[in-house]
Write a protein that holds these residues in place. Structure first.
Motif, short mmCIF file in Angstrom:
data_model
loop_
_atom_site.label_atom_id
_atom_site.label_comp_id
_atom_site.label_asym_id
_atom_site.label_seq_id
_atom_site.Cartn_x
_atom_site.Cartn_y
_atom_site.Cartn_z
N GLU A 161 0.85 -1.19 0.00
CA GLU A 161 0.00 0.00 0.00
C GLU A 161 0.88 1.24 0.00
OE1 GLU A 161 -2.16 -1.44 3.40
OE2 GLU A 161 -3.92 -1.77 2.16
N THR A 162 1.29 1.64 -1.18
CA THR A 162 2.22 2.76 -1.30
C THR A 162 1.48 4.09 -1.28
OG1 THR A 162 2.01 2.52 -3.68
CG2 THR A 162 3.91 1.46 -2.67
N ALA A 163 2.21 5.16 -0.90
CA ALA A 163 1.59 6.48 -0.84
C ALA A 163 1.53 7.12 -2.22
CB ALA A 163 2.37 7.37 0.12
N THR A 164 2.34 6.64 -3.16
CA THR A 164 2.26 7.16 -4.54
C THR A 164 1.76 6.04 -5.45
OG1 THR A 164 4.58 6.62 -4.89
CG2 THR A 164 4.09 8.89 -4.28
N CYS A 211 2.46 4.81 -11.91
CA CYS A 211 3.29 5.88 -12.48
C CYS A 211 4.03 6.70 -11.42
CB CYS A 211 2.42 6.80 -13.34
SG CYS A 211 1.34 7.88 -12.39
N ASP A 212 3.86 6.35 -10.16
CA ASP A 212 4.58 6.99 -9.05
C ASP A 212 4.15 8.44 -8.79
OD1 ASP A 212 6.36 6.64 -6.94
OD2 ASP A 212 7.98 7.67 -8.02
N SER A 213 3.02 8.88 -9.37
CA SER A 213 2.54 10.24 -9.06
C SER A 213 1.79 10.22 -7.73
CB SER A 213 1.60 10.73 -10.16
OG SER A 213 2.27 10.74 -11.40
N GLU A 214 1.57 11.43 -7.19
CA GLU A 214 0.82 11.55 -5.94
C GLU A 214 -0.67 11.33 -6.22
OE1 GLU A 214 2.52 12.33 -3.26
OE2 GLU A 214 4.40 13.03 -4.14
N ARG A 236 -10.44 2.75 2.27
CA ARG A 236 -9.97 3.95 1.56
C ARG A 236 -9.07 3.55 0.40
NH1 ARG A 236 -6.54 9.08 3.96
NH2 ARG A 236 -4.99 7.49 4.45
N SER A 237 -9.26 4.21 -0.72
CA SER A 237 -8.30 4.06 -1.80
C SER A 237 -7.96 5.45 -2.31
CB SER A 237 -8.86 3.18 -2.92
OG SER A 237 -10.15 3.59 -3.28
N PHE A 238 -6.93 5.53 -3.13
CA PHE A 238 -6.50 6.80 -3.71
C PHE A 238 -6.66 6.74 -5.22
CE2 PHE A 238 -3.29 7.66 -0.08
CZ PHE A 238 -4.25 8.35 0.63
N GLY A 295 1.45 11.60 3.34
CA GLY A 295 2.59 12.50 3.19
C GLY A 295 3.80 12.03 3.97
N CYS A 296 3.58 11.53 5.19
CA CYS A 296 4.73 11.21 6.04
C CYS A 296 4.59 9.88 6.78
CB CYS A 296 4.97 12.34 7.04
SG CYS A 296 3.70 12.41 8.32
#
Ligand SMILES: [Zn+2]
Ligand SMILES: [Zn+2]
Length: 264
Positions: free
Chosen positions: A145-148, A152-155, A170-172, A190-191
């Motif tokens: 579960e990566t933050a980007t 494509c590694d974007s936010e 939750r998903s992004f 973010g952190c």
């Protein structure tokens, strides 16, 4: 992303523009951009449907296909955007094609230091292509579960809550390729902060189904659209419309993890 998804976004933007006068200007501009994106997506689909899927996202930019469409995009922005952005599009459209190529390549490769209006033009123009490539990527995606974005590694540009057996997951949604991936609910993207007391949630009366999820450790925030409370919402568009939440976040000193298409 299918062409029906662009239609959904366009219709939702027009509907919300009628409901919320404070967001009407942004939403009407967005719907003009989304119409351009839908047409561009159709053009890419037609040109590339028989070519083999890409293996690596970042290696897949087809500028010979895209560049001839960039001046049309800049004209669209020039005519419909708020003044500052329209001026920038006008300046860009007067530049030689080699400069466009440089801008689009730099953005595609992840450049973070582009002036805001340039980044806007590159992102909005490349989103349909990115969505097309992401949808047919041949290589397996990274696990975890990566933050980007795992593609494509974007936010992420917005979070989404979807129903799950015992509550909501939750998903992004990726700010470039529109890929959606899972991310833990109570962690700051973010952190990595996960202490409850450092994570703030805020909603407003107009948008009870949209939450600002902010972090007091790194001061970033993201909006999350709760589809369990409003199944008609289209996250990318409702996020744009929820201007009161943006103002609340700004007043409290939080900075958006990733500005949306219109940098708000
Ligand atoms: Zn992505
Ligand atoms: Zn944080």
């Amino acid at each position: 992303m299918q062409s029906a998804a662009w239609d959904q976004r366009i219709q939702r933007a027009e509907e919300l523009a009628r409901l919320f006068p404070f967001a009407a200007e942004i939403l009407r501009f967005y719907s003009v951009v989304a119409r351009f994106q839908k047409a561009l997506y159709g053009y890419i689909h037609q040109a590339h449907q028989k070519s083999p899927p890409s293996r690596v996202f970042r290696d897949s930019l087809d500028l010979s296909l895209l560049l001839p469409r960039f001046s049309g995009f800049l004209n669209t922005v020039k005519e419909a955007a708020p003044p500052q952005l329209a001026d920038c599009a006008a300046r860009l459209s007067a530049e030689p094609e080699a400069r466009w190529e440089e801008l689009l390549s730099a953005f595609w490769l992840g450049a973070k230091d582009l002036p805001h209006a340039h980044a806007f033009c590159a992102r909005a123009f490349l989103q349909p292509y990115a969505a097309f490539v992401a949808a047919r990527l041949a290589a397996p995606l990274g696990q975890g579960e990566t933050a980007t974005c795992p593609v494509c590694d974007s936010e992420p540009v917005v979070g989404v809550l979807r129903e799950e057996q015992l509550g909501a997951r939750r998903s992004f949604i990726c700010s470039l390729c529109a890929y959606e991936w899972s991310f833990p609910r109570a962690v700051c993207p973010g952190c990595g902060e996960h202490r409850n007391e450092a994570l703030a949630v805020f909603t407003s009366d107009n948008f009870v189904y949209v939450r600002v999820e902010a972090c007091d450790t790194c001061k970033c925030y993201i909006k999350t659209v709760d589809l369990t409370r409003n199944g008609l919402a289209v996250p990318v568009v409702d996020e744009l419309a929820a201007v009161p939440l943006t103002l609340w976040a700004q007043e409290h000193g939080y900075i958006k993890l990733q500005p949306n298409l219109l940098a708000v």
